[in-house]
Design a protein around this motif. Structure first.
Motif, PDB file in Angstrom:
ATOM      1  N   VAL A   1      -9.694   2.356  -1.436  1.00 51.39           N
ATOM      2  CA  VAL A   1      -8.850   1.569  -0.254  1.00 51.39           C
ATOM      3  C   VAL A   1      -9.411   0.120  -0.335  1.00 51.39           C
ATOM      4  O   VAL A   1      -8.427  -1.009  -0.084  1.00 51.39           O
ATOM      5  CB  VAL A   1      -8.899   2.151   1.177  1.00 51.39           C
TER       6      VAL A   1
ATOM      7  N   TRP B   1       0.867  -1.158  -0.103  1.00 51.04           N
ATOM      8  CA  TRP B   1       0.016   0.071   0.157  1.00 51.04           C
ATOM      9  C   TRP B   1       0.846   1.218  -0.169  1.00 51.04           C
ATOM     10  O   TRP B   1       0.492   2.323  -0.701  1.00 51.04           O
ATOM     11  CB  TRP B   1      -0.903   0.028   1.121  1.00 51.04           C
TER      12      TRP B   1
ATOM     13  N   ALA C   1      -0.198   3.357  -2.977  1.00 57.34           N
ATOM     14  CA  ALA C   1      -1.163   4.436  -2.692  1.00 57.34           C
ATOM     15  C   ALA C   1      -0.775   5.917  -3.147  1.00 57.34           C
ATOM     16  O   ALA C   1      -1.863   6.497  -3.868  1.00 57.34           O
ATOM     17  CB  ALA C   1      -1.321   4.631  -1.171  1.00 57.34           C
TER      18      ALA C   1
END
Length: 483
Positions: free
Chosen positions: A417, A395, A399
């Protein structure tokens, strides 16, 4: 050592017909026994691919090498947090009261296939609390069921079922690394916090859309595990594989010297527990329980305290911790490589000042619309997860550009998410990295169970992608909320 099933048949010696899913699971397992490599091979391949990508993007070899070394140790705090998730789950799962629960559950099934289905259900339910707990609990339950010779349970299928918590549902529960990171401003890198803001659990794992996906995956996974498990005539038991599943004898030694008294006395356990509970009460009193539990430090502290109390005596607690530590070896050695990958994605830049991460961000925005984003992000996260099998570590890599793209395309950030969470779990079904703690308990190799888990992947993939796309239309974009 690979475990190859022996041919078996019915009472007359004739082959017994298996269902389609069962035959596929057996064939996939045979293929995996021959071709499936060790988990470290995958992270090594990922390092090489990212380095080549940075080189193709125009970065100099010196800059790539520098980013590799500079980033190598940058995730050490998070690495330790992930190691303690494993340790905490192991300590709780091996405590005597939990062992008693496992024994009671193991007495329920009436058939080998029913036993495999039970393992699948138990490991996925426990994964909503902790992926570390689900691995150990599922493995111990599979061993307990394997001791029942009357079931004729296929030990490989049971091992694959014990892994479903990691492969199907864990990222939809409380231990979701991405959701935990996004819910805590202090845990996020500043550059990512500026893009996403703080996203509470109410906007991620507690969305009704997220819970619906979790329920669908739970039901489908149990059905597949049950139907694909070989019947009694074709089942490969733990005994036939040469795996010793006998129960470990409890430590009945008593203190013989004054120095050993406190090791066996619950007095220190109670005093430590009082301090720990006092801190936990304050943490949960000063904020909502959702915010409190979303902190990895609080989460791990809670599990260690529970494990300490359940083991009751310090010596038993320390013995359990000692057995849990080897299961963290893969985490400790591979997470620094994930940190290095992150640095190579964002650090080395070409003459135009563009990194590999920038190129991927531009591609996401230019090739997607709000409607197509969940599918493209889901596919990308699943593919990347095969090389970087860490929900939290990946992540941090992914991200910055996917969430920037979500902002520009006005996709609900909490749903982005969850798209990541649901898709990220898929490659776990065939990536051996997180299998390692479970395999240590089962006494198996990844190639023994991956054939059955690959069958789950084939069915999960279209279902998950469809739900991620369809449910996205029920949500509305909100700008990032800064702390």
């Amino acid at each position: 050592m690979s475990h190859t099933p022996r041919p078996s048949g019915g009472p007359t010696g004739e082959p017994v017909a298996e269902g389609t899913l069962s035959r596929l699971g057996i064939r996939f397992t045979a293929w995996a026994e021959k071709w499936f490599p060790d988990a470290f091979v995958f992270v090594a391949i990922a390092v090489v691919i990212v380095a080549l990508g940075a080189l193709a993007n125009g970065a100099t070899p010196a800059a790539i090498a520098k980013s590799f070394g500079d980033g190598f140790w940058s995730l050490i705090p998070f690495t330790m947090q992930m190691a303690f998730v494993t340790i905490g789950g192991y300590v709780v799962a091996t405590a005597p009261p939990v062992q008693a629960l496992i024994d009671r559950l193991a007495a329920i099934p009436k058939s080998g296939r029913g036993a495999v289905g039970l393992v699948a259900a138990a490991t996925m339910l426990s994964s909503f609390l902790s992926w570390g707990l689900s691995l150990i609990f599922g493995g111990l339950l599979a061993r307990a069921l394997a001791r029942r010779t009357d079931l004729k349970m296929d030990y490989r299928a049971a091992g694959a079922a014990a892994y479903l918590g990691l492969g199907a549902t864990w990222a939809m529960g409380l231990s979701s690394s991405a959701a935990q990171l996004q819910a805590n401003a202090a845990s996020l890198p500043k550059n990512l916090l500026a893009i996403t803001g703080v996203i509470p659990f109410s906007e991620t794992i507690f969305l009704w859309q997220s819970m619906l996906i979790a329920v669908v995956l739970f039901v489908i996974s149990i059905v597949i595990a049950y139907v694909s498990a070989p019947g009694p005539a074709s089942a490969v038991t733990a005994e036939s594989m040469g795996v010793d599943v006998s129960r470990e004898k409890p430590d009945t030694t008593r203190p013989r010297q004054p120095s050993e008294w406190l090791e066996h006395s619950p007095i220190l356990t109670l005093l430590l527990a009082i301090l720990a509970v006092g801190w936990l009460v304050q943490e949960f009193a000063r904020q909502s329980w959702i915010t409190a539990i979303s902190s990895l430090n609080t989460y791990n502290f809670l599990f260690l305290t529970l494990g300490l109390l359940l083991h009751w005596r310090p010596k038993n607690f320390l013995k359990s911790v000692g057995k849990a530590v080897p299961a963290t070896a893969a985490v400790l050695i591979q997470f620094p490589f994930y940190a290095a990958i992150s640095a190579m994605l964002t650090g080395p830049k070409n003459a135009a000042g563009t990194s590999v991460s920038d190129v991927i961000t531009h591609a996401f925005v230019s090739l997607n619309t709000t409607g197509s984003f969940p599918i493209s992000m889901g596919v990308y996260s699943a593919v990347l997860g095969f090389f970087v099998p860490s929900g939290g570590g990946k992540w941090l890599l992914e991200a910055p550009y996917v969430m920037q793209a979500a902002n520009e395309l006005q996709v609900h950030l909490g749903w982005a998410v969850m798209v990541y969470n649901a898709a990220e779990a898929l490659p776990n079904l065939i990536n051996p990295f997180w299998m390692l703690p479970l395999l240590g308990i089962l006494g198996l190799k990844a190639r023994d169970i991956v054939g059955f888990s690959f069958l789950q992947l084939i069915i999960h993939l279209p279902v998950v992608l469809f739900l991620l796309w369809a449910l996205a239309f029920t949500l509305t974009y909100h700008p990032p909320v800064m702390p």
